[in-house]
Design an enzyme around this catalytic site. Structure first.
Site, mmCIF file in Angstrom:
data_model
loop_
_atom_site.group_PDB
_atom_site.id
_atom_site.type_symbol
_atom_site.label_atom_id
_atom_site.label_comp_id
_atom_site.label_asym_id
_atom_site.label_seq_id
_atom_site.Cartn_x
_atom_site.Cartn_y
_atom_site.Cartn_z
ATOM 1 C CG HIS A 177 -7.756 -0.112 0.900
ATOM 2 N ND1 HIS A 177 -6.526 0.248 1.399
ATOM 3 C CD2 HIS A 177 -7.723 -1.470 0.808
ATOM 4 C CE1 HIS A 177 -5.801 -0.838 1.609
ATOM 5 N NE2 HIS A 177 -6.508 -1.892 1.253
ATOM 6 C CG ASN A 183 -2.038 -0.970 1.094
ATOM 7 O OD1 ASN A 183 -2.454 -1.252 -0.017
ATOM 8 N ND2 ASN A 183 -2.497 -1.497 2.229
ATOM 9 C CB CYS A 239 -6.289 -5.531 -2.306
ATOM 10 S SG CYS A 239 -7.036 -4.956 -0.769
ATOM 11 C CG HIS A 240 -6.962 -9.438 2.010
ATOM 12 N ND1 HIS A 240 -6.037 -10.072 2.770
ATOM 13 C CD2 HIS A 240 -7.060 -8.194 2.503
ATOM 14 C CE1 HIS A 240 -5.598 -9.245 3.703
ATOM 15 N NE2 HIS A 240 -6.210 -8.116 3.563
#
Lengths: 476, 476, 476, 476
Positions: free
Chosen positions: B233, B174, B196-197
C-alpha cells in the site's frame, strides 16, 4: 491462461499469458561478433532456422573477414534446407560498427588473440608444474587469457555504447566472468549478460538420476528446478527438485554406494572413453562428499578452481578426467574450416537440429513472448550473499520483456564461499589490471589463484612474465 | 517452444516450455481460512470454476461456522452454473486442523476481531484529530489492527507448522505486511507470501495512459512491465515500460498539463463520484511531482503513510479523495449475507466471470505449469536495498514450480526511502510488541507513525490506551 | 592537563587528565590460568613488581599443581627483590574456581594439551611435505591445535561466566584468534580480548628505520603511530607515522636498495644467526614488494598464511628464515623448570626488568588511569571492512575505564583481503567444528588452509586423521 | 608510565606514556575563521592563554574585517593578563588565504549569512504554525540555514584543499552535521571533525545524579564514561558508568520518582528560571521513559527532532522549556561588541578561566601529547550501525598523534534509530541540494522533517519559498 491455447477468448487478455505466440514472426537484427573460425555459430544458425517466431538479419563480423564470409555462406545454406521455420538473412560486414548499428541483440563469441596463444596458456605453466585441463577460465592460462579478453572487451563495450546502447549483449566467450564484467565496467548502462551451458549438464545428470531411481524416462532438464550460485564454471546447486522430490537426496544416496569415491588409473580411464573432454564425475562427487553441496560444472572446469586435484601431471587420471591438450585444440581449429567447406560443397551433410543452449528462450523472453527463469552471469547486485557487490556471479535470473533481473539466491555454505571468494577478487584484479595497466594487480591475481599455489612467489613471477611475453601482452 | 503448441514434437521437450497444459487437471486441496462473511471468497470460487487445469476440494473454516456453511452452499451453486470448466468440492469444517491437514494451498482472508472494532480503529483517532481514509494498514487504526492480527496469525503459523508445513500459504488480510511477517517470524520455514492487487490498478492506469497517447485500445496490465518496490500500500514503481516505451515519461507529460495539480472542493469531488472509494489520483500526482517516482497504490492508502494530506478532517477533499466511513463498512458487512442468501434462493443472479486477482496464476506457476513474474509481499532477503533484512517488503518475484524467489529490485530514491523506512520499523515493532507482549515497542510504533505526529506524546499515549481498551487488547 | 602535574589546580578537574596517578595503589585480584611450566609468567610477575599503581593478589592455577606451586615461590622471590615498587601476593590454587572467584583480571596462557602433541603438529605434516616454521597458529598444526584449544577454552568461558562474569579476560595462548573467538562464542557477554606483541616488533623495525634515516636514536615504539588490521600473526599496517613522517615511504625506499630482495642460502642464513627464531625480514619485504602494504608479524608466522614460501623442506632458507624444530621446543620446555629451581636456589640471578608487553598499560587504562590506543584481538563488530562480522580480527582499539572499543580501521587492499579472508573462515570452521563436534567443518578448514594446498584432498584427509589420532582428538 | 611523573626513568620510555609534557611549548599556527562578532572566540583565547604546552600565532579572518580587528585587540589584551601560561600572537587578516596558509589547525565558527536571517528562520515558520526553540540545526530554520551553510562551507573546503590540505579543521558552526559533511564531500581528504559540547551537559547531569545518590561531590565529567551515538543535538547514550556503577540505572530510579513526568505551566516555568535557554529536562525524561535510552542534548534541541513536543505555540511550556526568540538573539548580537569595547577600555573585567570545551584536549592529542577518547562529529565509516555510510554522525572517537579514529559504537535501538534515520537522509539531501543546485532534493528534506509534518505539502512549499526569498537563497 495462455492466449494461444484458448482461441475463443475475447477482450482483455487474462493476467496469466505466459507465452504469446506472435501473430507474425518478430523481426530482429542480430550483430554476431567473432565465431568466424569454428562451428559454434552454426548451432545458432540452426536454432534460428528452426524458430518460427523470429525472423530477420544477422550481420557477421570477424577480424578475419574471410571467416565471416564463410559463415555467411553457411547461413544461407542452412536457410535453404527443408524444415526451416523462419527466414533469416546473413551478411558478413567489414566493421564492428556495421555489425552493431541498429542491432537488437549482439552475440559475442570470440577467440581472444590467435589460437596459438592457447599453447602458451597451457604449456608454459606445465613447465613449472602447473597443470590445467581447460585453461580458459582460471588458473595461469585463464587469467592471462582474461587480461587479453578484458582489453578486447573494452573495445566491444565502447562500440556498443556508441552504436547500439539499447541492444541486449549476450556473451559466450571465456573467461565468461571476466568478459562480462568488463562490459559492465566500461559501459555501466549496458544490457549484457553471460550465457553458459555447464549447469545444464548437471540438470541432465540429475534427470538421469531421477529416471534411474524411478525407472522412468529422463525428465527434460528444464523441469529440474535448481537454485544456482557461484561463479561461472565454479557454480553450485544447493536446492534441486523434480516434481517435489529432493534430488540432492538422490545424489547423497548415490554417493553412499560402493565405488562412488573410487580412484581411477590412466588405463582404466582411457578404457571408459577416449574423449579428451570426458570425466567420471569423480571431482563432483568428492566436492559433494566434502562440502555437502553439488558443484554444477564439468569436472575439468571444477578441478581448476581448487588446488587439490591437479597436484601433478598425472593426478588427473586418479580423479577420472584428462587434460585437454593443445594439440587437440589446434587440430580441431584447423579442421573446422575444411569441414565447413565440405559441407558447402555438399560433401558432408548439414543436420538441422536444435541445440540445448538457452539463448533462443532468453531472446523469446526479452522479446516479451514468455517469462523465463534460468541461470546467467551478471554483476552481483545483491543476488548472492557472502560476495561483495560488483563481481559477475552466476545465479538464476528471470527474463521478461526487455528485462533481466537476478533473483535472490542466498549464500553458499561458508566453507564453499571461502573457495569461491578469491576467484571473484581475481576477476576484479584482472579486469582492473588490464584496464588500468596495473601489472601488480594482475600478478596479485596470479598468485592468489590456487593452481599457482604450487609455485614460490618468484617462480610465479617468472612464469607470469614468460606468459605475458609469449602472448605479447604489455601493461604499458 | 510451448509443448501444447507443437503437438508433433517428440522426445525430449525443448528447453523453453513456458506453459505446460497438464494432460489432466491437477488435483489440489485448498484450506480456506476466514472469508466467511463477505464476498471475497466468491470471487475465488468463480476463478476456480473457470480454470480448466485445476480441480479438487476447498475446506472452508471460519470462526463463524454458519458463515462457512453459507459459503459451502454458494460454492456448490457456482459449480452447478453453466460455463464452469473444472470440478470443485466445497466443505465447511469445524476446526482449523481439518481445514489445513493435507492442504496444498492455504488462503488466509480474515477479519481480525469483530467488525465493530473497525469503528474504534477509525473513530477514536478522529476524536484526537487523526483522520484515516482506510485505517487497516498503518496509522493508529492500522497499527492497533496489526496488534490483533499478529496475535491471530501466530496461531495460524503454528497450525500450519503442525498440520501442513509444506503447503503454500497466501495471505490476503490487512495489514498485509504485519500478517505476512508474523507467519515468517513464528514459523521461519513457512512457504508464505502476501498477495495484493493495488499495484495492478497502477498498471491499468499506465495502460490507459498509453492507450490515450497512441489512440489504441488499452493494453492488458500484464504487458505493462514494472519494477515494484516498497511496502504494501506504499509501493513504488521506478521503471515502467510497454513495448519498449517508457511509461513514466508519459506520466511526466501528463503532470505537466494544466489541472494535473489542481485542488478539489468537497462539492466538486462528490460530483465526480459518490463512491467512498473514489479518488482523483491527486495524491499520486503530488508524490510524483515532488519525488519523481510513481506511487503504486490507491490515493486513500498512500495518504495514510505520510503526514501531509490528512492535516484536518476535511483536507482529504482538497486532495481529491474521501474518508471511507465506518458506517459504510458496517452497512456492507451486514448486507452481504442477505445478498448471498438471495443469490442462493435465485432471487439474485450469480455472474460467472474471472477476477483480476493474481492467485490463479501464482498457483499455476507453483504447480509447475508456467513461470510468472509478479509483485508479492515477502521478507526482505536482499531484494530491496536501503531497508534492513527481515521486514516484509513488496517487490517483484518469480514464481515457478514450488518456488517463489524475490528478484533484485534495487533501492528507492533516498528521500522516498526515508518515507518508507519508518513503516518497516513499525512493522517489526508491532509484530514483536504483540508476540512478546511488549507495550513499549507497540507504542513506539504508534508515535513513529506519521499520522500520529499531530499529537503530543501524552495525547498519543491516551489515544493508544483508549483504542486498546475498546478493542480489548491486552499485553499481559 | 594531567592532574598529577599541576598540583595547584582547584575545583573541577580539567577535561584532559590522561593519566591519574592514584592516591594509593589500586588493589587487584588476578586469576592466572596456565603458565605453570615456562617462563612467561615470570615476565608478568616482574612487570607487576615494577608497577607502583597496582597491588594485590595473583591466584595461580595450572592442571599441573606443582608447576603452579613453583610459580608461587618464584613470585614471592621476585617480590623480595630490591627495586620492587609494589606489593603482590602469589597463591597456587587447586581449582579453576578458586582462581577465578572474585577476579578483576584473568590471564589465560596455557599449553593446549601435552607439549608432546606439538611434535605431531609439526612432524606429521612434514611426512606429507607440509612444512611449518611455527605450527601454532594456522596450517595443519595450528588448526589441529586450534581444535584442542577450542575445547579447553569452552571450559574457561563457562567458568568465567559462572565465577567472575565481570572480570576482564586477557588471552595470550595461540592460536590467538581461535582461543579468543571461542570465549566470545561460548559466553557472548565476556569481556575478553587477545594480546600479542608481534606488531610491536614491526613498530620497533619502523623506529630503527627512522633512526637510521635521520641519524637519531630509535624512537620508542609507542610513538610509532600505526593503523593495524588483519588477523593475529597475519596483521598488516597500511599507515605508519612518526612525528608526521610517513614511515611506509621509508620502507619503500629501503626496498628499492640493492639486496633488499636477494635470496639466502642455508649456510649464509646460519652465519647470520644461529637462533631458530631468526629471520631476515625477507618475507615481509616480498609481501610489501608484491602488495604495497606492510605485513606486521615475524616472517616465520607470515610464511604460514600463504602458500608461496614453504614449497619444500628447504625453501625457508632462500627466504631467510628457519623452521623451529620440535627438538628445540621440547628442550626449552624441559630445561625451564630446572632454570627456575636454580633461580630459587640462588644459583642463577633473577633480573628485575620490564617487558615490552602491553598488558600493564591495558590494565592501567581499564582501571581508569589512562586512555590507551593499541592493537588487540576482538570479534569484528565493524572495525574491519571486507570481513564478515563475528570472526576475531586484530586492529587498534581504545582502552579506557572498564571499556575496550575497537576503532574503525578500514579495509585491506582487495588482493590482501583475499589472502586474509579464508583464515577468518577457517577460524569459524575450527571453532564450530570443535564445539559442535562437526568433523566435516574442521576438515573443510584443513583443506582451505593454503599450506595444505600441496596435498590432494585424499592425502589431506589421511594426514588430518593421523593428526587427530596422534593428539587423541575425537569429534564424538 | 607517564614520562613526566618519574623523572628518574632512563633510556627508552616505557610503552605506556599517556601524556608527554613537551620540553618546550609546541608552536602552532591557527587559522580562525569567523567568530568576529560574538564572544565565542574569547573563550578560545583564554583557553590558549592558560595552556602551557602550546604557543604560536592565531590569524583571525572574518568577512567583517573590523570585527576580526577587534578580536585581535582582545587577544592581545588577554595575553597581557597576569596568570597566562603561554605566548600567543593574534593577527587579523584580510583574506581567507592569509588565515589558512601554513595553518596547523583551522577553527570554523561563523554566522552563515546576516544575523537578520535568523529572524526569517524562526519567524516565517511560526506564521505557518511551526515552532522552533533554537532553529539552527533541523526544522525549517535549521534546514534553510543548512543550505546557506553548505554553500559557504564549500568555499572553506576548497580553500583548505588549496592552502593547508594537511591542517586539522575543527568545525563549531551549526548546523554541525551539515557543515562538517560539506567539508568532507567537497574535499574528501580533509582532516575535519565537528566539535560540540551538548553531550558534556548530559555527563555533568549524570555526575550530579551520582553525587546526589552517594552524597559525594560531583565527579568531573571526563570520568563519566559514556557510549555516544546519533547525530549532533540528537545524540544518545546507551551506556554510562562511573567507577563501575551503571548511571542509567540511576536515571531509571529518578524517573520513577513522583513528579519526574509532571507537566509545567508557563507561569510555573518562568518561576523556575527567566533564561530563554532554560529547560527542566522534561523532554529528556519523556524520551527515556518511552524509549529506555538517554538523549544527550538540551531539551530545546531534542524537541526539534521529533514532532511531539512542539504541537502548538505554547506546548513548549508544558514540556518545561521555552522558544528562544529572535529578539533575544539580535539583542545579544548587538550588545556583544559593546561589551568587548568596554572590556578593552577596562570598564569591564576580563575573567581568565578555562572553558569546558574539548578542543584544547583534542589539539593536545593531535599534537601527540596524549590519547583522548571523546565524542565528535565525523562521517559514518562504520562506527554507527543502522545508518548508511557517509552521513556525519556523532559517536566517540580516539584522538592521538595526527589521528582521529571513530570507535565502533554499535546501533541505536530500532525505534530510536527510526527517529534518527530521516535526519541523516535530510543531511544528505540538504548538502546535495545546495551543492548541486537541486531544489527538489532540498524540498524533500523540508517535508521529511518532522516539525513540518504539521503542514500540508503545498503549505510546506509556500513556506519553503518564502524562506528562500527572505534569505536570498537561489538554486540557480
Amino acid at each position: 491462461m495462455p492466449k494461444v491455447l484458448l482461441k475463443e477468448q475475447k477482450g482483455d487478455a487474462p493476467a496469466d499469458a505466459p507465452f504469446v505466440m506472435p501473430a507474425a514472426p518478430v523481426a530482429l537484427k542480430i550483430g554476431y561478433i567473432g565465431g568466424g573460425s569454428r562451428g559454434w555459430a552454426h548451432g545458432l544458425m540452426k536454432d534460428l532456422a528452426l524458430c518460427p517466431w523470429f525472423t530477420g538479419e544477422v550481420r557477421l563480423y570477424d577480424i578475419d573477414y574471410e571467416a565471416a564470409r564463410l559463415n555467411e555462406r553457411i547461413g544461407a545454406r542452412i536457410q535453404s534446407l527443408p524444415g526451416t521455420q523462419s527466414r533469416w538473412r546473413y551478411r558478413a560486414v567489414r566493421t564492428l560498427k556495421e555489425a552493431l548499428a541498429g542491432a537488437d541483440f549482439v552475440f559475442l563469441s570470440i577467440q581472444p588473440g590467435p589460437i596459438e596463444f592457447m599453447k602458451h596458456d597451457l604449456e608454459l605453466p606445465m613447465k613449472y608444474g602447473v597443470y590445467q585441463p581447460v585453461g580458459d577460465t582460471t588458473g595461469p592460462g585463464g587469467l592471462v587469457r582474461g587480461l587479453r579478453s578484458a582489453r578486447i572487451y573494452k573495445g566491444f563495450a565502447e562500440a556498443v555504447a556508441t552504436h547500439c546502447p539499447r541492444a541486449w549483449v549476450i556473451n559466450f566467450t571465456n573467461p565468461m566472468a571476466i568478459c562480462t564484467r568488463t562490459l559492465h565496467e566500461v559501459f555501466p548502462a549496458i544490457k549484457a549478460f553471460g550465457c553458459c551451458h555447464e549447469v545444464f549438464g548437471t540438470q541432465h545428470m540429475l534427470g538421469r538420476l531421477y529416471a534411474g531411481e524411478h525407472g522412468v524416462p529422463r525428465p527434460p532438464r528444464t523441469d529440474i528446478t535448481v537454485n544456482v550460485l557461484g561463479v561461472n564454471h565454479f557454480t553450485w546447486i544447493d536446492r534441486a527438485h523434480y516434481k517435489g522430490e529432493d534430488l540432492l537426496a538422490l545424489v547423497r544416496t548415490r554417493l553412499a554406494r560402493p565405488g562412488a569415491l573410487r580412484f581411477y588409473t590412466k588405463a582404466g580411464l582411457l578404457k571408459e572413453s577416449s574423449s579428451v573432454f570426458h570425466s567420471m564425475g569423480r571431482v563432483t562427487n568428492e566436492l559433494f562428499h566434502r562440502f555437502g553441496i553439488l558443484a554444477a560444472a564439468g569436472d575439468r572446469h571444477l578441478a581448476e578452481f581448487v588446488p587439490w586435484f591437479l597436484t601433478s601431471r598425472t593426478s588427473c587420471y586418479r580423479w577420472g578426467f584428462r587434460l585437454t591438450p593443445y594439440s587437440y585444440r589446434i587440430g580441431r581449429w584447423r579442421s573446422a574450416p575444411r569441414l565447413f567447406r565440405r559441407q558447402l560443397a555438399g560433401a558432408e551433410p548439414i543436420v538441422l537440429q536444435r541445440s540445448d543452449e538457452e539463448y533462443m528462450n532468453q531472446m523469446a523472453a526479452l522479446a516479451g513472448l514468455c517469462t523465463l527463469r534460468t541461470n546467467v552471469n551478471l554483476p552481483n547486485r545483491g543476488q548472492m550473499g557472502g560476495i561483495p557487490l560488483g563481481p559477475v556471479v552466476e545465479t538464476n535470473a528471470v527474463f521478461s520483456r526487455d528485462t533481466v533481473e537476478p533473483v535472490v539466491s542466498g549464500s553458499l555454505p561458508e566453507a564453499v564461499n571461502a573457495l569461491v571468494h578469491p576467484h571473484t577478487v581475481n576477476q576484479t584484479l584482472i579486469v582492473q589490471g588490464a584496464l588500468e595497466g596495473d601489472k601488480d594487480k594482475a600478478f596479485a591475481a596470479f598468485v592468489i589463484d590456487p593452481l599457482n599455489h604450487r609455485l614460490p612467489v618468484d617462480g610465479a613471477w617468472k612464469l607470469f612474465n614468460e606468459m605475458l611475453r609469449a602472448t605479447r601482452f604489455s601493461f604499458d
